[in-house]
Design a protein around this motif. Sequence first.
Motif, PDB file in Angstrom:
ATOM      1  N   ASP A 124      25.392  62.013  10.140  1.00  0.00           N
ATOM      2  CA  ASP A 124      26.028  60.915  10.877  1.00  0.00           C
ATOM      3  C   ASP A 124      26.472  59.853   9.885  1.00  0.00           C
ATOM      4  N   PHE A 125      27.731  59.427   9.996  1.00  0.00           N
ATOM      5  CA  PHE A 125      28.299  58.371   9.156  1.00  0.00           C
ATOM      6  C   PHE A 125      28.877  57.329  10.096  1.00  0.00           C
ATOM      7  N   ASP A 126      28.362  56.108  10.058  1.00  0.00           N
ATOM      8  CA  ASP A 126      28.780  55.060  10.984  1.00  0.00           C
ATOM      9  C   ASP A 126      29.202  53.834  10.200  1.00  0.00           C
ATOM     10  N   ALA A 127      30.469  53.432  10.342  1.00  0.00           N
ATOM     11  CA  ALA A 127      30.988  52.220   9.706  1.00  0.00           C
ATOM     12  C   ALA A 127      31.315  51.220  10.805  1.00  0.00           C
TER      13      ALA A 127
ATOM     14  N   LYS B 269      22.904  58.898   8.299  1.00  0.00           N
ATOM     15  CA  LYS B 269      21.675  59.572   8.722  1.00  0.00           C
ATOM     16  C   LYS B 269      21.758  61.032   8.328  1.00  0.00           C
ATOM     17  N   ASP B 270      20.605  61.607   7.993  1.00  0.00           N
ATOM     18  CA  ASP B 270      20.566  63.028   7.654  1.00  0.00           C
ATOM     19  C   ASP B 270      19.107  63.472   7.562  1.00  0.00           C
ATOM     20  N   ALA B 271      18.909  64.774   7.693  1.00  0.00           N
ATOM     21  CA  ALA B 271      17.566  65.333   7.506  1.00  0.00           C
ATOM     22  C   ALA B 271      17.171  65.343   6.034  1.00  0.00           C
ATOM     23  N   ASP B 272      18.154  65.254   5.144  1.00  0.00           N
ATOM     24  CA  ASP B 272      17.923  65.260   3.699  1.00  0.00           C
ATOM     25  C   ASP B 272      17.704  63.827   3.211  1.00  0.00           C
ATOM     26  N   ARG B 273      16.482  63.520   2.825  1.00  0.00           N
ATOM     27  CA  ARG B 273      16.149  62.171   2.378  1.00  0.00           C
ATOM     28  C   ARG B 273      16.974  61.745   1.167  1.00  0.00           C
ATOM     29  N   ASP B 274      17.165  62.651   0.207  1.00  0.00           N
ATOM     30  CA  ASP B 274      17.890  62.306  -1.009  1.00  0.00           C
ATOM     31  C   ASP B 274      19.368  62.024  -0.735  1.00  0.00           C
TER      32      ASP B 274
END
Length: 592
Positions: A354-357, A371-376
């Motif tokens: 998810d990318f929210d601007a 947002k992502d499941a990948d912390r890095d």
Amino acid sequence: MLRIANCSGFYGDRLSAAREMVEGGPVDVLTGDYLAELTMLLLWKARQRDPDAGYALSFLAQMRDVLGTCLERGTKVVVNAGGLNPAGLAHSLRVLASAAGLTPRVAHLEGDDLMPRLAELRATGEDLAHLGTGRPLAGAGVEPVTANAYLGAWGITTALRAGADVVICGRVTDASLVVGPAAWAYDWALDDWDRLAGAVAAGHVIECGAQATGGNFSFFTEIPDPVRPGFPIAELHEDGTSVITKHPGTGGAVTTETVTAQLLYEIEGPQYLGPDVVTRFDTLALTQEGPDRVRIAGATGEPAPERLKVCVNYRGGYRNSATFALEGLETQAKARFAEASLLDAVGGRERFADFDARLSPAGDRLTVTVKDADRDAVGRAFFAGVAETGLSGYPGLHLEHASPRATEYGVHWPALVAASAVRPEVVLDDGTRLAVPEPPREPFRRDDRVYGSVMAHDDPLVRVALGTLAGARSGDKGGDANLGVWARNEKTWRWLGWYLTVDRLRELLPETAGLDVERHWLPNLRAVNFVVRGLLGDGVAASTLADPQAKALGERLRAVQVEVPAGLLEAGAKAKDHALPTEGQSAGQDRA
């Protein structure tokens, strides 16, 4: 008369409030509300670090100050500070009391935690479907970390009848902290619907602490001493009526408008559903009896619903954000430039789940949240992309916030469960378990009575901020937002009820356009209440809004310029008409 005081509206509220309430005057019951959907998730995280945690630590600090005095005076203490571990908090309180030479009778309530029973509930047909989407929890691809049913007041009543000095609850409804002691003191029956409804109204008013005494109040400039408002007290009577007040000499104020604002907070329609009774808010009548004294009467109750609300939380992944300051000329173009530069640096939107601007309402800040499941991916990689645009972006580029550290977030899943499937129990000091009586229940039937409001006038129209004539209080209900708006006098109400339709709201607040919006009438309070479905997405913890709890939604509406009849300014802005109608009127719902 039973004097019930509140000393906490949320986990993190004023620590000294318990001492202020106990020492400030006579109190029969001290209550505290510490829980919200987000709080349950925070307590779960605390319990991952320490299995003995999971409750509101601040409650213990408050009890160090007042427990001895409460026992000496016979003041009962009833709180939901137990969170995910009411037994643990009860034990910790006994240890604290023993060290001080005190021996309180401490009871706690169990049965709200459904996590150990999820498989059993599914096997009996309880699918815990999401209230917004209808999707069953099983098969949704999520693993809950908390699942707590909202219990009612009868467990508290049972504990007090058994002689408890302190009752520690987990997830009970906020109003239950008042209803339970009232039912105990006056020996109400399970089906004393109107009396129970009156206690629910009083409990709803005082549950959020100083919000009933001038906190978060639209017309705060009219309160002579708004700083450090006193916490509220509900004087409950046997017939279910109450007077909302505060200790003399404390800050803030108790008026029909401060009480109205809190009554409108985080509700939906005129029928307020609870586990013990359905309370009709459209029959409530408020009367200013004197300085800082508002009477609530006219409560009407209906049989308790067959299903209880359940708060489920699950881990959503990781998130991070960066805020770009946009100053000088061409701020809109600068925002587009910043977003394009960042997308180029990180490899496009598809790099994240998810990318929210989002631009601030003033257009001078751009906040990008990923947002992502990948912390890095949302941590160091995102931060590196933000940093490398620093010397190649728009003129004047500087950041108000950016971090290489991603944070975990949770998602709220609201659901219902059959009340018959929930098994609350009271646990006494000696381990004795007491069953909690079950009120008679009926299927909930929504009442859609229609009320009309029309104002005929020949006055010229003038353009002013809506907040010149109306107050507002807003907040979150899971992923939905609640927005209550009230008029300050009868003449303005006749105009407001006609003017502020669903379509008008969408025009005045563009963020509500395209969403499902309901409007509910509360004519006795001279108010309309809107529910904006889905405005907050997956709830407070997961929201990417700058105002994730919709706390400022009402104030944004009040700031909008609208055309109003000139006569309303003379009748409304000058006349402090705080007395509300005493006769109940019909109410209804508009939906679009």
